[in-house]
Design a protein around this motif. Sequence first.
Motif, PDB file in Angstrom:
ATOM      1  N   LYS A  10      49.079  10.177 133.797  1.00 14.42           N
ATOM      2  CA  LYS A  10      49.599   8.863 134.187  1.00 14.42           C
ATOM      3  C   LYS A  10      50.983   8.718 133.552  1.00 14.42           C
ATOM      4  CE  LYS A  10      48.630   3.881 134.074  1.00 14.42           C
ATOM      5  NZ  LYS A  10      48.664   3.677 135.533  1.00 14.42           N
ATOM      6  N   ASN A  11      52.002   8.671 134.386  1.00 13.36           N
ATOM      7  CA  ASN A  11      53.395   8.580 133.914  1.00 13.36           C
ATOM      8  C   ASN A  11      53.708   9.678 132.903  1.00 13.36           C
ATOM      9  OD1 ASN A  11      53.921   6.267 135.487  1.00 13.36           O
ATOM     10  ND2 ASN A  11      53.056   4.932 133.895  1.00 13.36           N
ATOM     11  N   GLY A  12      53.217  10.881 133.194  1.00 11.69           N
ATOM     12  CA  GLY A  12      53.400  11.993 132.261  1.00 11.69           C
ATOM     13  C   GLY A  12      54.210  13.128 132.837  1.00 11.69           C
ATOM     14  N   LEU A  13      55.125  12.830 133.731  1.00 13.51           N
ATOM     15  CA  LEU A  13      55.921  13.895 134.342  1.00 13.51           C
ATOM     16  C   LEU A  13      56.678  14.699 133.291  1.00 13.51           C
ATOM     17  CD1 LEU A  13      56.989  15.314 136.875  1.00 13.51           C
ATOM     18  CD2 LEU A  13      58.785  13.559 137.010  1.00 13.51           C
ATOM     19  N   HIS A  14      57.216  14.012 132.281  1.00 15.25           N
ATOM     20  CA  HIS A  14      57.973  14.718 131.245  1.00 15.25           C
ATOM     21  C   HIS A  14      57.069  15.651 130.446  1.00 15.25           C
ATOM     22  CE1 HIS A  14      56.285  11.102 129.514  1.00 15.25           C
ATOM     23  NE2 HIS A  14      56.536  11.525 128.280  1.00 15.25           N
ATOM     24  N   HIS A  15      55.803  15.271 130.241  1.00  5.41           N
ATOM     25  CA  HIS A  15      54.869  16.168 129.562  1.00  5.41           C
ATOM     26  C   HIS A  15      54.529  17.361 130.454  1.00  5.41           C
ATOM     27  CE1 HIS A  15      54.452  13.429 126.305  1.00  5.41           C
ATOM     28  NE2 HIS A  15      53.758  12.511 126.965  1.00  5.41           N
ATOM     29  N   LEU A  16      54.297  17.104 131.734  1.00  8.99           N
ATOM     30  CA  LEU A  16      53.945  18.189 132.650  1.00  8.99           C
ATOM     31  C   LEU A  16      55.054  19.224 132.741  1.00  8.99           C
ATOM     32  CD1 LEU A  16      52.291  16.119 135.535  1.00  8.99           C
ATOM     33  CD2 LEU A  16      51.127  17.581 133.873  1.00  8.99           C
ATOM     34  N   LYS A  17      56.281  18.785 132.735  1.00  6.53           N
ATOM     35  CA  LYS A  17      57.403  19.728 132.803  1.00  6.53           C
ATOM     36  C   LYS A  17      57.411  20.675 131.611  1.00  6.53           C
ATOM     37  CE  LYS A  17      60.578  16.819 135.512  1.00  6.53           C
ATOM     38  NZ  LYS A  17      61.859  16.067 135.489  1.00  6.53           N
ATOM     39  N   ASP A  41      47.073   9.414 138.066  1.00  3.35           N
ATOM     40  CA  ASP A  41      46.420   8.107 137.983  1.00  3.35           C
ATOM     41  C   ASP A  41      47.446   6.992 138.188  1.00  3.35           C
ATOM     42  OD1 ASP A  41      44.418   6.229 137.591  1.00  3.35           O
ATOM     43  OD2 ASP A  41      44.646   6.234 135.410  1.00  3.35           O
ATOM     44  N   HIS A  42      47.965   6.914 139.422  1.00  2.00           N
ATOM     45  CA  HIS A  42      48.874   5.829 139.811  1.00  2.00           C
ATOM     46  C   HIS A  42      50.138   5.810 138.944  1.00  2.00           C
ATOM     47  CE1 HIS A  42      45.782   4.033 142.446  1.00  2.00           C
ATOM     48  NE2 HIS A  42      44.941   4.433 141.505  1.00  2.00           N
ATOM     49  N   SER A  43      50.768   6.978 138.811  1.00  2.00           N
ATOM     50  CA  SER A  43      52.003   7.060 138.021  1.00  2.00           C
ATOM     51  C   SER A  43      53.147   6.389 138.759  1.00  2.00           C
ATOM     52  CB  SER A  43      52.367   8.523 137.747  1.00  2.00           C
ATOM     53  OG  SER A  43      51.393   9.145 136.949  1.00  2.00           O
ATOM     54  N   SER A  44      54.067   5.839 137.968  1.00  2.00           N
ATOM     55  CA  SER A  44      55.257   5.211 138.546  1.00  2.00           C
ATOM     56  C   SER A  44      56.524   5.996 138.208  1.00  2.00           C
ATOM     57  CB  SER A  44      55.388   3.772 138.013  1.00  2.00           C
ATOM     58  OG  SER A  44      55.471   3.765 136.599  1.00  2.00           O
ATOM     59  N   ASP A  45      56.346   7.223 137.689  1.00  2.00           N
ATOM     60  CA  ASP A  45      57.513   8.024 137.290  1.00  2.00           C
ATOM     61  C   ASP A  45      57.848   9.120 138.299  1.00  2.00           C
ATOM     62  OD1 ASP A  45      55.364   9.681 136.894  1.00  2.00           O
ATOM     63  OD2 ASP A  45      55.903  10.263 134.844  1.00  2.00           O
ATOM     64  N   GLY A  46      57.228   9.064 139.484  1.00  2.00           N
ATOM     65  CA  GLY A  46      57.535  10.044 140.524  1.00  2.00           C
ATOM     66  C   GLY A  46      56.806  11.355 140.375  1.00  2.00           C
ATOM     67  N   THR A  47      55.668  11.364 139.689  1.00  2.00           N
ATOM     68  CA  THR A  47      54.929  12.611 139.480  1.00  2.00           C
ATOM     69  C   THR A  47      54.532  13.258 140.800  1.00  2.00           C
ATOM     70  OG1 THR A  47      54.064  11.867 137.344  1.00  2.00           O
ATOM     71  CG2 THR A  47      52.847  13.609 138.470  1.00  2.00           C
ATOM     72  N   PRO A  52      54.909  18.453 142.596  1.00  2.00           N
ATOM     73  CA  PRO A  52      54.487  19.509 143.528  1.00  2.00           C
ATOM     74  C   PRO A  52      55.617  20.458 143.907  1.00  2.00           C
ATOM     75  CG  PRO A  52      53.593  17.381 144.191  1.00  2.00           C
ATOM     76  CD  PRO A  52      54.571  17.103 143.090  1.00  2.00           C
ATOM     77  N   ARG A  53      56.826  19.950 143.955  1.00  3.32           N
ATOM     78  CA  ARG A  53      57.966  20.832 144.261  1.00  3.32           C
ATOM     79  C   ARG A  53      58.254  21.769 143.093  1.00  3.32           C
ATOM     80  NH1 ARG A  53      62.984  20.074 142.801  1.00  3.32           N
ATOM     81  NH2 ARG A  53      62.603  17.876 142.263  1.00  3.32           N
ATOM     82  N   LEU A  54      58.069  21.288 141.862  1.00  2.00           N
ATOM     83  CA  LEU A  54      58.337  22.117 140.682  1.00  2.00           C
ATOM     84  C   LEU A  54      57.241  23.145 140.441  1.00  2.00           C
ATOM     85  CD1 LEU A  54      59.556  19.326 138.212  1.00  2.00           C
ATOM     86  CD2 LEU A  54      60.977  21.017 139.404  1.00  2.00           C
ATOM     87  N   PHE A  55      55.995  22.775 140.785  1.00  2.00           N
ATOM     88  CA  PHE A  55      54.861  23.653 140.479  1.00  2.00           C
ATOM     89  C   PHE A  55      54.020  23.854 141.735  1.00  2.00           C
ATOM     90  CE2 PHE A  55      55.735  21.015 136.680  1.00  2.00           C
ATOM     91  CZ  PHE A  55      56.209  22.018 135.841  1.00  2.00           C
ATOM     92  N   PRO A  56      54.440  24.700 142.646  1.00  2.00           N
ATOM     93  CA  PRO A  56      53.683  24.910 143.893  1.00  2.00           C
ATOM     94  C   PRO A  56      52.324  25.559 143.668  1.00  2.00           C
ATOM     95  CG  PRO A  56      55.505  26.468 143.689  1.00  2.00           C
ATOM     96  CD  PRO A  56      55.684  25.487 142.596  1.00  2.00           C
ATOM     97  N   GLU A  57      52.115  26.217 142.503  1.00  2.00           N
ATOM     98  CA  GLU A  57      50.827  26.868 142.220  1.00  2.00           C
ATOM     99  C   GLU A  57      49.736  25.856 141.899  1.00  2.00           C
ATOM    100  OE1 GLU A  57      53.518  26.987 140.365  1.00  2.00           O
ATOM    101  OE2 GLU A  57      54.209  29.028 139.946  1.00  2.00           O
ATOM    102  N   VAL A  58      50.128  24.613 141.661  1.00  2.00           N
ATOM    103  CA  VAL A  58      49.201  23.594 141.173  1.00  2.00           C
ATOM    104  C   VAL A  58      48.852  22.637 142.306  1.00  2.00           C
ATOM    105  CG1 VAL A  58      48.897  21.704 139.520  1.00  2.00           C
ATOM    106  CG2 VAL A  58      50.150  23.769 138.842  1.00  2.00           C
ATOM    107  N   THR A  59      47.583  22.211 142.320  1.00  2.38           N
ATOM    108  CA  THR A  59      47.123  21.213 143.286  1.00  2.38           C
ATOM    109  C   THR A  59      47.255  19.830 142.674  1.00  2.38           C
ATOM    110  OG1 THR A  59      45.549  22.779 144.236  1.00  2.38           O
ATOM    111  CG2 THR A  59      45.189  20.432 144.684  1.00  2.38           C
TER     112      THR A  59
END
Length: 719
Positions: A10-17, A41-47, A52-59
């Motif tokens: 949830k709003n964790g795009l920076h962590h995922l990167k 979970d309803h992120s507002s940070d554009g996750t 999906p563009r950064l990590f195509p291997e991931v669903t």
Amino acid sequence: MEISVVIPSKNGLHHLKECLPTVIKAAQKKGGNIRIIVADDHSSDGTLQEAPRLFPEVTFIANSSRGACSARNSGVNKFPCDWLCFLDNDVFVDEDFFITAEKYLRPDVFCVTCAGYSAYPKTAGEWEQLDGLKLLEYKHGFLRFTKNIYNRVLPALEEYPSWGVQGAYFFCNRNKFDELGGFDEVLEPYLLEESDLAYRGLKRGWKILYAPDTRLKHKCGGTINSKKNKHTQFLSKRNRILFMWKNVQSVQMRAMCWVRFLLSFSPRLWRECLRLRGKIREKAREESRAARVSDNALLMQSSAFFAHYLSGSVLRRALNVSHQLTYLQERLFRYGDKYHSVWQIAFHMLWACLISLRFNRRSKNSISGPVRICIQFEGGMGDLVIGLNWLCAFYEQLGRTAEVRIDAAFPNKKLLESFAPDFVRRKLTLREWERYSYDLVLSLMRCPVVVSADEKRLPPDLLAYVEKLLRFERDNKELLLLTPYKDSLTHNVFSSCSKRWHQPDIVDEFNLREEFMLAPQVKDESAALRKFDLIGKKYITVNREVGHERLAESTKLWPLVYYRKLVEKLKKCYPNYEILEVGSGKGERIGNTHRNLAGKTSLEEIKAVLKNAVLHIDCEGGLVHLRHALKGGPSCVFFGPTSPVVYGYGENINLRSSACSVCCEFYSKTWQQACIKGKHVCMESLSPEYVLEQIERSRLLGGITWSPERPNNFKHKAP
């Protein structure tokens, strides 16, 4: 074997990167069928737009509900698999993570919890372990899963049972997960959902293993800041209560939980829990029917494991002898000072009695790795300097081995860092030391006191020393407790050990001498002297302060008017010497010195200034002991309520009036605030003229010869 890696976010795009690439790399190295699912979970940070563009291997999927429980359940339902791996979005994994974990993923295993470390290394280069083998505890009315046994203290076993999992990283058998119905979404949005899942499995008799060789690094709070977020704190309280209502069948535990619930005095908590009471009651009936192991049996299993593998025997019993009484006596003295009402003292003593029933004086460490020792220092600067000198002797005789590591703790961490010798690995505050595990913990203000020890881990010579301290403590317990104040305790009772610098060696183990083994390093000494234009100059330092942080005035201080008169006389008699006032800047200043450096120097600078002074003038206190350790030369020291016999050094001019024979510190807890005779004659009878004459007599500054008819009631070495 098919594995689904489920990561709620949830709003964790920076962590995922940062973290997701490590998961992908580990999955690719393992090979086979490993799918990675991120449940947003309803992120507002554009996750869902960018990731999906950064990590195509991931669903990537969107959670149709809200909360970590439903997000994880959605991720689980995406693909069929044999095992589930739950990770938080702020967790880094090693590239061999899945390869290492594979041997634990057996059909008879329900969950596998992993070894988690802080993502940020310590300054000493070590990685702090956050999560290990989980133990089950019952504390303050609730079951708790927060007690860990870390890798460095694990016994040598073929496999390690665990009584809980860490939600940020654990594996779960898919068939058993489905049988339990997944995470309970009543606990939405987060907290305790993994403990609820694990405990329901334990109650059914299923096995949870700990995998010590898995290694993950957790940002710890990157997603949830539980200490500061008030909503998180509320959820913690609510979910603990719901967990107990749902999963615990023990009548006593349920009753205590209700007491804690009612005594919370939180209408919001009452309202929220009672709103969910109907759902929880139905789930509690299901859990009661499915349970095969009782709550008390699980607690006994966890306690038995800890007691069998991580508790001492002979020395442990020695540490616990009369310790409850000691604890209660210490509490009584403290409450007697703090409270003036008999009812307040009685109430707090009743609470202390309840605590003492479970009080156990034991070590946190055991079994493997280097012997870890922590020394807790108490008191002020002088106590620290004298204590560190004892520590040098301790290290020289008992600790000079690669298998012994020494940490130190002191209320003022900056002082400790400035004065501690190089062999001290960690310099901690008195609160910080509790984060670490130790085989031996000693507390030192005057005499060393054993706080905790593990005889299985201590080498023979160190064990013999600890036993000697325990015998001394046992034989002198009343004296140690009932002395009005620990200052000069040994002068009162043990005449063979009257010198303050010798008091830490109360059992005569190290043959301490007045010449200190401690040699505090002075960094950039010439730069400090150059800063204050003192290179090549002769100067005298003067201090009128005490180390007590709450006191600006004290019975230890020579009268301010006397200081001013002495400074004027020194200026006239020794015009070639510059007089500098030093100290922390607390209290009223002397005012007529050539320069006032009080409060204007760093610790390193005051060490340089103090070391190079021709003479230091002070009351008995920290700077006098520091100058002695620095081998800076003589000091002129005023003694009033303290004794020169105990605190004096041979090179100093130790001045004490014969007008009063009583040393207040031996008889009163408040000796620094008030003279027990009410007159303070001990200091007021030391006139500036007399002090000047003793300085002249010492020939430290050159000048006038002194008359041999004057009485010699001071001790010093000839210059």
